[in-house]
Design an enzyme around this catalytic site. Structure first.
Site, PDB file in Angstrom:
ATOM      1  N   LYS A   1      12.046   3.139  -3.518  1.00 18.56           N
ATOM      2  CA  LYS A   1      10.700   2.551  -3.436  1.00 18.56           C
ATOM      3  C   LYS A   1      10.110   2.591  -2.038  1.00 18.56           C
ATOM      4  CE  LYS A   1      11.768  -0.665  -7.192  1.00 18.56           C
ATOM      5  NZ  LYS A   1      11.765  -2.082  -7.610  1.00 18.56           N
TER       6      LYS A   1
ATOM      7  N   ASP B   1       5.761  -4.473  -9.135  1.00 20.00           N
ATOM      8  CA  ASP B   1       6.879  -5.431  -9.160  1.00 20.00           C
ATOM      9  C   ASP B   1       6.432  -6.869  -8.927  1.00 20.00           C
ATOM     10  OD1 ASP B   1       8.995  -3.728  -9.764  1.00 20.00           O
ATOM     11  OD2 ASP B   1       9.393  -3.246  -7.672  1.00 20.00           O
TER      12      ASP B   1
END
Length: 280
Positions: free
Chosen positions: A66, A104
């Site tokens: 990420k 997220d």
């Protein structure tokens, strides 16, 4: 010809994103398929460009990719992903532009709200300082939480706290090492584990034990495989409230689905699919 979507990670064999997204595609009658692909960090650039060249519809990124994705100059992050410093969703634009998003934090926020957790003013301890921790901490600081980030490498926790503080968000934030965890938890309302501790196949690890927890805590473990991690078992033994990582997985996944397709998936179906897969 089916439109292909996927998740890149290393490891990635544990991912239930394929089951979740394929169920949503099927229910909507969309000719699409979603696969998991093991991609090492050093191969990420080639993998994303290869997916774009082959006409993939979109990608998810998981550990440990990420933060690395944000450093790739051909990815155009939206303001939230840029501020967080991590990308978990890739959208391939029709004009050839590759866009990066982070869903997220939104997923974690909705999971907490579903569990009736009051975020504004809550004293939260976030374990970890990686991509998921960044997203969760930024979102909850924006919602007014009082956050302490803890990490095995204290410098990473301190640096993350400084970055979020610099964004001048409503919530307070600080960073520290693991040594004072028990004292922190004594006065905390929520503990969120964003590390891989307890993740399959290393299921016998946890950031804290029942002796360090208390009944006034809400314990949120973003690890979803296994469904009940050791941390959640320890939390139940201490009489604490628990939140499974399944909820964050589903909510962040639904947001990614909308970004890729412009279509609203069935969150309940996605959740049901993940739960069924975990109980096999």
């Amino acid at each position: 010809m089916k439109q292909v979507f996927g998740v890149f990670g290393d490891p990635v064999g544990h991912s239930l994103s394929p089951a979740m997204h394929n169920a949503a595609f099927s229910a909507l009658g969309m000719d699409c398929i979603y696969h998991a692909f093991r991609v090492r960090p050093e191969k990420l650039e080639k993998a994303i460009l290869g997916a774009e060249a082959m006409g993939f519809g979109g990608l998810n990124l998981t550990v440990p990719l990420k933060e690395k994705a944000l450093k790739l100059d051909f990815i155009k992050p939206d303001p939230l992903a840029k501020r967080i410093g991590a990308v978990n969703t890739i959208v391939f634009g029709k004009d050839g532009e590759i866009q990066g998003y982070n869903t997220d934090g939104l997923g974690a926020r909705q999971a907490l709200l579903d569990a009736s957790v009051e975020i504004m003013g809550s004293r939260m301890v976030i374990a970890g300082a990686g991509g998921a921790a960044r997203a969760v901490a930024f979102q909850l600081a924006a919602d007014g939480a009082d956050i302490t980030v803890i990490n095995r490498t204290e410098e990473r926790a301190v640096e993350l706290a400084k970055e979020i503080s610099a964004a001048a968000l409503p919530g307070k934030i600080r960073g520290t090492g693991l040594s004072g965890l028990k004292d922190l938890l004594r006065d905390a309302d929520v503990l969120i584990n964003t590390t891989t501790l307890g993740m399959y196949p290393n299921t016998d690890t946890a950031i804290a034990t029942a002796e360090e927890l208390h009944s006034g805590l809400t314990i949120f473990d973003i690890v979803y495989n296994p469904l009940e991690t050791r941390l959640l078992r320890e939390a139940k033994a201490a009489g604490a409230k628990t939140i499974s990582g399944v909820l964050m997985l589903v909510y962040q996944g639904a947001e990614a689905f909308r970004l890729w397709t412009g279509v609203e998936p069935s969150v309940e179906l996605m959740k049901k699919t993940v739960l069924e897969a975990l109980q096999v």
